[in-house]
Design a protein around this motif. Structure first.
Motif, short mmCIF file in Angstrom:
data_model
loop_
_atom_site.label_atom_id
_atom_site.label_comp_id
_atom_site.label_asym_id
_atom_site.label_seq_id
_atom_site.Cartn_x
_atom_site.Cartn_y
_atom_site.Cartn_z
N HIS A 150 -23.03 21.46 91.62
CA HIS A 150 -21.86 21.67 90.78
C HIS A 150 -22.15 22.62 89.63
CE1 HIS A 150 -19.82 17.66 92.15
NE2 HIS A 150 -19.76 18.61 93.06
N GLU A 151 -23.36 22.53 89.08
CA GLU A 151 -23.71 23.42 87.97
C GLU A 151 -23.69 24.88 88.41
OE1 GLU A 151 -23.77 22.63 84.88
OE2 GLU A 151 -23.50 20.53 85.40
N TYR A 152 -24.23 25.16 89.59
CA TYR A 152 -24.19 26.54 90.12
C TYR A 152 -22.75 27.00 90.29
CZ TYR A 152 -29.22 26.93 91.11
OH TYR A 152 -30.58 27.01 91.00
N ALA A 196 -15.98 28.55 79.71
CA ALA A 196 -15.60 28.93 81.07
C ALA A 196 -16.41 28.11 82.09
CB ALA A 196 -15.83 30.42 81.30
N HIS A 197 -17.68 27.85 81.77
CA HIS A 197 -18.50 27.01 82.65
C HIS A 197 -17.89 25.60 82.74
CE1 HIS A 197 -22.28 25.09 84.15
NE2 HIS A 197 -21.82 24.09 83.42
N GLU A 198 -17.52 25.05 81.58
CA GLU A 198 -16.91 23.71 81.58
C GLU A 198 -15.59 23.70 82.35
OE1 GLU A 198 -18.45 21.05 80.61
OE2 GLU A 198 -20.14 22.23 79.91
N LEU A 199 -14.79 24.77 82.15
CA LEU A 199 -13.54 24.88 82.91
C LEU A 199 -13.82 24.94 84.40
CD1 LEU A 199 -11.53 27.48 80.80
CD2 LEU A 199 -10.84 25.15 81.29
N GLY A 200 -14.95 25.58 84.75
CA GLY A 200 -15.34 25.66 86.16
C GLY A 200 -15.50 24.27 86.76
N HIS A 201 -16.09 23.35 85.99
CA HIS A 201 -16.23 21.98 86.50
C HIS A 201 -14.86 21.38 86.80
CE1 HIS A 201 -20.44 21.43 86.20
NE2 HIS A 201 -20.50 21.65 84.90
N PHE A 202 -13.91 21.72 85.95
CA PHE A 202 -12.57 21.19 86.17
C PHE A 202 -11.88 21.86 87.34
CE2 PHE A 202 -8.09 20.80 85.47
CZ PHE A 202 -7.99 19.45 85.24
N SER A 244 -30.09 17.04 86.34
CA SER A 244 -28.67 17.25 86.61
C SER A 244 -28.37 18.74 86.56
CB SER A 244 -27.83 16.51 85.58
OG SER A 244 -28.16 16.98 84.29
N HIS A 245 -29.22 19.52 85.89
CA HIS A 245 -29.02 20.96 85.80
C HIS A 245 -30.20 21.68 86.44
CE1 HIS A 245 -26.15 19.52 82.92
NE2 HIS A 245 -25.66 20.73 82.75
N PRO A 246 -29.95 22.80 87.14
CA PRO A 246 -31.08 23.56 87.68
C PRO A 246 -31.93 24.10 86.52
CG PRO A 246 -28.96 24.35 88.54
CD PRO A 246 -28.65 23.43 87.42
ZN LIG Z 1 -22.14 22.05 83.66
#
Ligand SMILES: [Zn+2]
Length: 416
Positions: A357-359, A275-281, A401-403
């Motif tokens: 974007h990660e958030y 779901a996180h990866e889908l969020g990026h999309f 790149s990630h918090p």
């Molecule tokens: Zn991510």
């Protein structure tokens, strides 16, 4: 002379910042080695926390040596005359033309590649091995290397020939034509990657029917996402680190899980990670990144178009351009060597955008899947990857790149 001074200033400044940040991070992680952050105390053992600290520090130490070596290589190629020597030798041998310029660029790739090889070997078979992450055999390492070289030559040589021909023949706007070629080439790669390139290195099989697949298909429906299939990749043949990613564009989109991820996480956690990866999309991060990179390459090529016509660009970096006027490969070589020194200063901007974007992707996952599943997945991944929970704030601001995990988890707890 002026550009020599500008280049050297940027070179020393970027090297100094790199070194200083690495030392800060080493010190910070070492200072926090013996105390687990309170919010992780029940989930992560002291031994695991200390392993993460040692792993982080070992990687940074190796990185520092690599930085010193690449700084020496850069100065040797430019101001100490390495490139000039290579260029002259190859001109004597091949004359003045595209084949000479291709040979020049290839020799640089070969020299830097050979110098990098001991580091890749050490990283895989000493460092990763020592922390129990390496699953690669020496045979596979060599095979990957061979495939990489063949693939790089098959794709890179024709591209190089096209670009050098444009530089030679297409007039003052060659950089614009090159940009079209470059953009088309990258689009082609994105399209070829999942079906032709990735399978050269890994085995992919369709995700097996079962509760996980059902759960994931429901998530995809909830998020209104059409994909060309769910695949499991044999990441375990190389490393114990787990991951999941998206690949391909348009109708060729695929979702790929590392087998190591499915081994370690329960179905709810895998769903949350996806779901996180889908969020990026869905939050259009992938599209934005792609557009930014195309726009950036246009600016970079315009800059190269201008620089390649300036005599000082060559002389101030220790090379003599050919009098016949054809210096495409030389300009390209200089630019590839020198531009990272200046590009380094953009790193924090890129990191900042990526953390934002990660958030957003985490929030998407909390909304469409489950914040608590994502939290437990993150804890497991940090644990398994021995990522540090206590990074230096400045190092994070510059590079990450990630918090940091504590901040991501605090954000997820809020949205729960
Ligand atoms: Zn991510």
């Amino acid at each position: 002379m002026t550009f020599t001074i500008i280049f050297l200033s940027a070179f020393f400044l970027s090297f100094g910042i790199r070194y200083w940040l690495a030392q800060r991070q080493i010190r910070y992680v070492a200072q926090h080695r013996d105390v687990i952050p309170a919010e992780f105390a029940t989930r992560i053992s002291l031994v695991e926390h200390q392993k993460a600290a040692d792993y982080t520090i070992a990687k940074l130490r190796l990185g520092t040596i690599e930085n010193i070596l690449s700084a020496i290589v850069l100065i040797s190629f430019t101001l100490l005359g390495g490139l000039e020597y290579l260029n002259q030798q190859l001109t004597q041998w091949l004359g003045n033309g595209i084949s000479q310029q291709i040979a020049l660029l290839c020799s640089i790739f070969i020299i830097t590649g050979v110098l990098d090889l001991p580091f890749s070997w050490y990283k895989q078979f000493k460092l990763e091995e020592a922390f129990g992450f390496n699953r690669m055999t020496l045979k596979l390492f060599c095979l990957d290397l061979l495939k990489g070289v063949v693939l790089g030559a098959a794709l890179g040589l024709p591209l190089l020939w096209v670009i050098l021909s444009l530089m030679a023949e297409a007039g003052p706007l060659w950089w614009l034509w090159t940009w079209f070629v470059w953009t088309a080439f990258n689009g082609l790669l994105l399209w070829l990657f999942p079906t032709f390139i990735a399978p050269l290195f890994n085995k992919f099989k369709a995700l097996e029917d079962g509760p996980l697949k059902i759960q994931i298909e429901q998530l995809l429906k909830r998020c209104d996402f059409a994909s060309q299939g769910l695949f499991v990749m044999d990441g375990s043949t190389r490393s114990a680190h787990g991951n999941a990613y998206f690949t391909g564009i348009g109708k060729a989109k695929r979702i790929v899980f590392f087998d190591t991820l499915i081994e370690k996480l329960n179905p709810g956690e895998v769903e949350a990670v996806l779901a996180h990866e889908l969020g990026h999309f869905k939050r259009k991060h992938i599209r934005k990144r792609l557009l930014v990179s195309f726009a950036l390459s246009l600016v970079v090529l315009a800059l190269l178009g201008w620089l390649s016509g300036q005599p000082w660009f060559y002389f101030d970096l220790g090379v003599t351009p050919s009098l016949s006027g054809y210096n495409g490969g030389l300009a390209l070589a200089l630019f590839m060597l020198v531009s990272p020194v200046f590009g380094f200063f953009l790193t924090p901007l890129n990191s900042l955008a990526s953390r934002k974007h990660e958030y957003e992707a985490d929030n998407f996952a909390a909304e469409k899947s489950s914040a608590s599943d994502l939290i437990s997945a993150l804890v497991k991944l940090y644990q398994d990857n021995a990522s540090t929970l206590t990074p230096d704030p400045l190092y994070t601001a510059f590079y990450s790149s990630h918090p940091p995990a504590p901040l991501r988890i605090a954000n997820l707890k809020q949205s729960r």
